[in-house]
Design a protein around this motif. Structure first.
Motif, PDB file in Angstrom:
ATOM      1  N   ASP A  39      -5.861  22.012   5.531  1.00 33.48           N
ATOM      2  CA  ASP A  39      -6.656  20.788   5.448  1.00 33.48           C
ATOM      3  C   ASP A  39      -5.683  19.612   5.421  1.00 33.48           C
ATOM      4  O   ASP A  39      -5.292  19.133   4.361  1.00 33.48           O
ATOM      5  N   LEU A  40      -5.281  19.189   6.604  1.00 32.98           N
ATOM      6  CA  LEU A  40      -4.283  18.127   6.721  1.00 32.98           C
ATOM      7  C   LEU A  40      -4.813  16.794   6.208  1.00 32.98           C
ATOM      8  O   LEU A  40      -4.049  15.990   5.668  1.00 32.98           O
ATOM      9  N   ASP A  41      -6.110  16.562   6.353  1.00 34.11           N
ATOM     10  CA  ASP A  41      -6.688  15.316   5.835  1.00 34.11           C
ATOM     11  C   ASP A  41      -6.577  15.244   4.317  1.00 34.11           C
ATOM     12  O   ASP A  41      -6.223  14.202   3.762  1.00 34.11           O
ATOM     13  N   ALA A  71      -4.397  16.850   2.445  1.00 35.12           N
ATOM     14  CA  ALA A  71      -2.975  16.726   2.120  1.00 35.12           C
ATOM     15  C   ALA A  71      -2.513  15.280   2.316  1.00 35.12           C
ATOM     16  O   ALA A  71      -1.820  14.714   1.466  1.00 35.12           O
ATOM     17  N   ARG A  72      -2.910  14.684   3.429  1.00 33.72           N
ATOM     18  CA  ARG A  72      -2.545  13.297   3.735  1.00 33.72           C
ATOM     19  C   ARG A  72      -3.090  12.343   2.671  1.00 33.72           C
ATOM     20  O   ARG A  72      -2.371  11.478   2.174  1.00 33.72           O
ATOM     21  N   HIS A  73      -4.354  12.517   2.320  1.00 32.46           N
ATOM     22  CA  HIS A  73      -4.984  11.652   1.326  1.00 32.46           C
ATOM     23  C   HIS A  73      -4.264  11.754  -0.024  1.00 32.46           C
ATOM     24  O   HIS A  73      -4.021  10.741  -0.688  1.00 32.46           O
ATOM     25  N   THR A  74      -3.929  12.964  -0.421  1.00 37.29           N
ATOM     26  CA  THR A  74      -3.234  13.181  -1.691  1.00 37.29           C
ATOM     27  C   THR A  74      -1.888  12.460  -1.708  1.00 37.29           C
ATOM     28  O   THR A  74      -1.549  11.771  -2.670  1.00 37.29           O
ATOM     29  N   ILE A  75      -1.141  12.591  -0.629  1.00 32.48           N
ATOM     30  CA  ILE A  75       0.176  11.951  -0.568  1.00 32.48           C
ATOM     31  C   ILE A  75       0.051  10.437  -0.529  1.00 32.48           C
ATOM     32  O   ILE A  75       0.781   9.730  -1.228  1.00 32.48           O
ATOM     33  N   GLN A  76      -0.849   9.916   0.274  1.00 33.84           N
ATOM     34  CA  GLN A  76      -1.006   8.463   0.347  1.00 33.84           C
ATOM     35  C   GLN A  76      -1.409   7.887  -1.002  1.00 33.84           C
ATOM     36  O   GLN A  76      -0.948   6.800  -1.386  1.00 33.84           O
ATOM     37  N   HIS A  77      -2.234   8.596  -1.728  1.00 37.77           N
ATOM     38  CA  HIS A  77      -2.649   8.158  -3.061  1.00 37.77           C
ATOM     39  C   HIS A  77      -1.434   8.091  -3.995  1.00 37.77           C
ATOM     40  O   HIS A  77      -1.249   7.116  -4.720  1.00 37.77           O
ATOM     41  N   ALA A  78      -0.610   9.109  -3.961  1.00 38.15           N
ATOM     42  CA  ALA A  78       0.577   9.135  -4.824  1.00 38.15           C
ATOM     43  C   ALA A  78       1.598   8.085  -4.410  1.00 38.15           C
ATOM     44  O   ALA A  78       2.267   7.497  -5.268  1.00 38.15           O
ATOM     45  N   LEU A  79       1.729   7.817  -3.116  1.00 39.00           N
ATOM     46  CA  LEU A  79       2.683   6.802  -2.660  1.00 39.00           C
ATOM     47  C   LEU A  79       2.282   5.393  -3.099  1.00 39.00           C
ATOM     48  O   LEU A  79       3.127   4.508  -3.185  1.00 39.00           O
ATOM     49  N   ASP A  80       1.011   5.203  -3.401  1.00 36.44           N
ATOM     50  CA  ASP A  80       0.586   3.917  -3.949  1.00 36.44           C
ATOM     51  C   ASP A  80       1.175   3.701  -5.346  1.00 36.44           C
ATOM     52  O   ASP A  80       1.353   2.571  -5.780  1.00 36.44           O
ATOM     53  N   VAL A  81       1.446   4.802  -6.038  1.00 36.67           N
ATOM     54  CA  VAL A  81       2.009   4.729  -7.388  1.00 36.67           C
ATOM     55  C   VAL A  81       3.526   4.822  -7.345  1.00 36.67           C
ATOM     56  O   VAL A  81       4.227   4.060  -8.008  1.00 36.67           O
ATOM     57  N   GLU A  82       4.057   5.756  -6.567  1.00 33.84           N
ATOM     58  CA  GLU A  82       5.497   6.008  -6.489  1.00 33.84           C
ATOM     59  C   GLU A  82       5.951   5.873  -5.049  1.00 33.84           C
ATOM     60  O   GLU A  82       6.093   6.858  -4.329  1.00 33.84           O
ATOM     61  N   GLU A  83       6.182   4.624  -4.635  1.00 35.63           N
ATOM     62  CA  GLU A  83       6.483   4.353  -3.231  1.00 35.63           C
ATOM     63  C   GLU A  83       7.871   4.783  -2.798  1.00 35.63           C
ATOM     64  O   GLU A  83       8.178   4.777  -1.615  1.00 35.63           O
ATOM     65  N   THR A  84       8.717   5.199  -3.723  1.00 38.38           N
ATOM     66  CA  THR A  84      10.089   5.554  -3.372  1.00 38.38           C
ATOM     67  C   THR A  84      10.326   7.055  -3.290  1.00 38.38           C
ATOM     68  O   THR A  84      11.458   7.483  -3.138  1.00 38.38           O
ATOM     69  N   SER A  85       9.298   7.856  -3.373  1.00 39.11           N
ATOM     70  CA  SER A  85       9.457   9.304  -3.386  1.00 39.11           C
ATOM     71  C   SER A  85       9.777   9.846  -1.993  1.00 39.11           C
ATOM     72  O   SER A  85       8.900   9.973  -1.143  1.00 39.11           O
ATOM     73  N   GLU A  86      11.024  10.205  -1.801  1.00 36.73           N
ATOM     74  CA  GLU A  86      11.454  10.714  -0.502  1.00 36.73           C
ATOM     75  C   GLU A  86      10.741  12.009  -0.137  1.00 36.73           C
ATOM     76  O   GLU A  86      10.355  12.216   1.008  1.00 36.73           O
ATOM     77  N   VAL A  87      10.530  12.872  -1.107  1.00 40.08           N
ATOM     78  CA  VAL A  87       9.870  14.144  -0.829  1.00 40.08           C
ATOM     79  C   VAL A  87       8.441  13.917  -0.325  1.00 40.08           C
ATOM     80  O   VAL A  87       7.973  14.641   0.557  1.00 40.08           O
ATOM     81  N   LEU A  88       7.766  12.906  -0.832  1.00 33.23           N
ATOM     82  CA  LEU A  88       6.408  12.625  -0.364  1.00 33.23           C
ATOM     83  C   LEU A  88       6.408  12.068   1.057  1.00 33.23           C
ATOM     84  O   LEU A  88       5.522  12.391   1.857  1.00 33.23           O
ATOM     85  N   TYR A  89       7.399  11.246   1.404  1.00 33.44           N
ATOM     86  CA  TYR A  89       7.507  10.768   2.784  1.00 33.44           C
ATOM     87  C   TYR A  89       7.798  11.927   3.728  1.00 33.44           C
ATOM     88  O   TYR A  89       7.251  12.000   4.829  1.00 33.44           O
ATOM     89  N   ARG A  90       8.665  12.837   3.296  1.00 32.43           N
ATOM     90  CA  ARG A  90       8.952  14.009   4.131  1.00 32.43           C
ATOM     91  C   ARG A  90       7.683  14.830   4.349  1.00 32.43           C
ATOM     92  O   ARG A  90       7.397  15.245   5.466  1.00 32.43           O
ATOM     93  N   ASP A  91       6.933  15.056   3.257  1.00 32.53           N
ATOM     94  CA  ASP A  91       5.681  15.800   3.390  1.00 32.53           C
ATOM     95  C   ASP A  91       4.727  15.101   4.348  1.00 32.53           C
ATOM     96  O   ASP A  91       4.110  15.739   5.212  1.00 32.53           O
TER      97      ASP A  91
END
Length: 120
Positions: A46-48, A50-70
């Motif tokens: 379910d890529l949608d 996964a994408r939604h989860t990561i985008q939500h977290a990047l709103d809080v922690e915009e510097t997380s390299e592992v989340l950008y990689r994901d």
């Protein structure tokens, strides 16, 4: 992840809270990474979600390299180049701002080294 909203302590600078905030960011990142992996590597990816989860977290922690990689791997798996380029631009902006290196992952995505997702 639905409970995660905004910056811890509403962005106020509280010296005693620095270690608590760092721990919150670490746990948000770890949980998000785990959820994204679970969504993308399940029998029915379910890529949608996964994408939604990561985008939500990047709103809080915009510097997380592992989340950008994901996120780059997710967007590359969809085969849609526009979102890949958007994520790359955002990651590069953050990398320049905070001196973070994401070039290896960006090169993998651009050269096609990341496999596309398969749907069952």
């Amino acid at each position: 992840m639905a409970l995660v909203r905004g910056w811890p302590f509403e962005g106020r600078t509280l010296p005693w809270a620095d270690p608590v905030i760092q721990e919150m960011h670490s746990r948000i990142t770890d949980t998000t990474h785990t959820l994204a992996r679970w969504h993308t590597r399940s029998k029915n990816p379910d890529l949608d979600a996964a994408r939604h989860t990561i985008q939500h977290a990047l709103d809080v922690e915009e510097t997380s390299e592992v989340l950008y990689r994901d996120l780059l791997h997710i967007e590359a798996a969809t085969g849609n180049h526009a979102p890949v380029r958007k994520v790359i631009a955002r990651a590069q902006h953050i990398a320049r701002t905070y001196d973070i290196t994401t070039e290896t992952t960006i090169n993998e995505v651009l050269t096609g080294a990341v496999p596309r997702a398969t749907r069952a």
